[in-house]
Scaffold this active site. Sequence first.
Site, short mmCIF file in Angstrom:
data_model
loop_
_atom_site.label_atom_id
_atom_site.label_comp_id
_atom_site.label_asym_id
_atom_site.label_seq_id
_atom_site.Cartn_x
_atom_site.Cartn_y
_atom_site.Cartn_z
N LYS A 1 -0.07 5.42 8.43
CA LYS A 1 0.74 5.45 7.22
C LYS A 1 -0.17 5.60 6.01
O LYS A 1 0.06 6.45 5.14
CB LYS A 1 1.57 4.17 7.09
N LYS B 1 -7.60 1.73 -3.11
CA LYS B 1 -7.31 1.38 -1.71
C LYS B 1 -7.47 2.60 -0.82
O LYS B 1 -7.95 2.51 0.32
CB LYS B 1 -5.88 0.83 -1.60
N THR C 1 0.88 -1.17 0.00
CA THR C 1 0.00 0.00 0.00
C THR C 1 0.91 1.22 0.00
O THR C 1 1.62 1.49 0.97
CB THR C 1 -0.95 0.02 1.21
#
Lengths: 294, 294
Positions: B240, B172, B97
Site C-alpha cells: 500500500k 514517510k 500513511t
Amino acid sequence: MKDIAFLGLGVMGYPMAGHLQAAGYSVTVYNRTSSKAQRWVEEHQGQSAATPALAAKGADIVFVCVGNDDDLRQVVAGPEGAVHGMKSGAVLVDHTTASATVARELSAVLQDKGCQFLDAPVSGGQQGAENAALTVMMGGDEIVFGQVKPIVDVMARSVQLLGPVGSGQLCKMVNQICIAGLVQGLAEGLHFAEQAGLDGKKVVEVISKGAAQSWQMDNRHETMLAGEYEHGFAVDWMRKDLSIVLDEARHNSSRLPVTALVDQFYGDVQNMGGGRWDTSSLLARLTPESSSEK
Amino acid sequence: MKDIAFLGLGVMGYPMAGHLQAAGYSVTVYNRTSSKAQRWVEEHQGQSAATPALAAKGADIVFVCVGNDDDLRQVVAGPEGAVHGMKSGAVLVDHTTASATVARELSAVLQDKGCQFLDAPVSGGQQGAENAALTVMMGGDEIVFGQVKPIVDVMARSVQLLGPVGSGQLCKMVNQICIAGLVQGLAEGLHFAEQAGLDGKKVVEVISKGAAQSWQMDNRHETMLAGEYEHGFAVDWMRKDLSIVLDEARHNSSRLPVTALVDQFYGDVQNMGGGRWDTSSLLARLTPESSSEK
C-alpha cells in the site's frame, strides 16, 4: 622475529606494509612499478626485491594486495611469482578482493609446494588501511589462521575466519551485495526527497532514527545531497567486485536481481565519466545535474 | 484541559488513543467496528461516539489513524465525517500513511471550515505505538504544529515538522523507498551467503561493523536466516505504501527503478501467501524453501 614479504603497494598495500615494518617485522616489498617500492623503502627503512619470487625468498609469510584475479595469478604463480621463492611451510595471505575460484586454485598450487594459503580480503578502505583499522575476512585452515592472526592484527581492527579457503572472498561478496541494494535505495530516497522539494538533511535526521537507518545513510547523505562523490570506494572498483559476485552467483545458483541491476547502473555512472566517483554516485545517475562537476 | 477525538482504533490507533487518555486528556473515540470502541472505553474510561462527526464535536484536536486514502476521505469529509462536527479553530492531525495529495485536499476542506490540518504519519510500528515511542513526521503550518506538538509528544519519541501540508507524508515515503532497496540488498546478501555455504550469522557479525551495516541487518538477520517473517510491518501494508510512493514519483518525476522492482517482488510474496509476513520476507522469495511455514 618473522620475515615478511609484501607484494603490491597500492593505496591499500603501501600503508599496510608500513604497519608491519613499524611493528618490528622485517618486511621486503615488491611492486610492479619499482619507483613506488623505492619510495616505500626510503620511508620505512625496509627492503625491496625485483620480483615476487625474490621478495618471497626466506619469508615466513607472504602478503599480497593487488588489483584482480589476473594480477594475483601473475604475482603468485606467474614465471617470477612468489611460489617460486617460497620455502616449505610458508604462508601466503592474500588481501586482494578476488574470486573464490582463484583462491582455491592458488591454494592448490601452494599446497603442492608444501605452503599454505589464506584468502583475506578487507573492508574499511584507504582510511582503514592507513589507520590500521581494517576488517579482514579470512578463509582457510584454522591452525594456519591462528598462526598468522597476531600479525594480521597489526593492520586491522577485526580479523575473522569464515571457513575454508575462499570463504573470506565469499564474505566480502556478501558485503558488496548488501551495499549495492542499500546504496541504490538510499539514492532513490534522496532523489525523491529532492524532487518532492523536501529538505533532505532534515528528512535524514528524522528517518535515520528508525528502520531505514544505515551506515551509508549516516556517513554519506551530506556529501550525496551536496553532489560530492569523492569520499570513498570508487565505482570502477565496485564494478570489478560486482563482476566477481555475479560470476560466483552463476556458479552457486544465487538469484541477485537488484545486485545485477545496480551493476548496470554503475556502468551508467562510468559512462557519465564517474568511474572514479565513490559508490554513492548512484544518485548522480538519477539526478544528472547534481554531479561532482557542479 | 483539551478535548480530543481519536478516529480509528487499529493496532496503532488503539494504544495511541490510550496514551492520550492516560495523560489526562478527555478522549472521545470512534471506530468503524463499534465493539472495538466499546472495548477501548471500558479499558481506558474514555468516551465513544457513533460517527466521526459526533466524536469530533467540541474537540480541540481530532486525531485520525485509519487504513488508506479512501478510509481517510470517508472519516474526515464523508457524509458523517469529522469536518461536519468540528468547531472553528480546531485542528485535525492525521496519523494515517496516505498520499500527499489527499493531505492537501483535506487541508483545503478543513480551511474552508476555519479548521487546520496536519499530516503526521508515523514510524516505529505497533511496538512504537504501544510504548509511546513513535517517530512522527509532520507537515503543515509551523504555529499550528507548535500548538499540538506537546500533545503528540505523549505518544512519540520524536516529533518533527518537515514543511508544508503533505511534507510528513513525503518524508514517510522517503523512509519506505530507502527500506525497499535496503531490505532487498540484505535479502540478496543473506541468500548468497546460504547458497555459498557460509555461516550467515558469522558473516553478519563481520560485515555489520562496516559500510554494509543497517538497522535491518542488525535487527532482522537472525529471523531472516531462521525463515521467520513475523517480526514487523506486513508486506500488504508495504505494498500500500509503495503504491502511494510510485504514484507520487510519477507526479514529481522521480526515477525509482529499484523501488518499483521491489514493489513487484512484494507482489510475488503476496502470491506466495505471504501478505502478512514482514517486509524481510523478500528473502523467502529468493529461497522459497525458507518460508515461515518451515
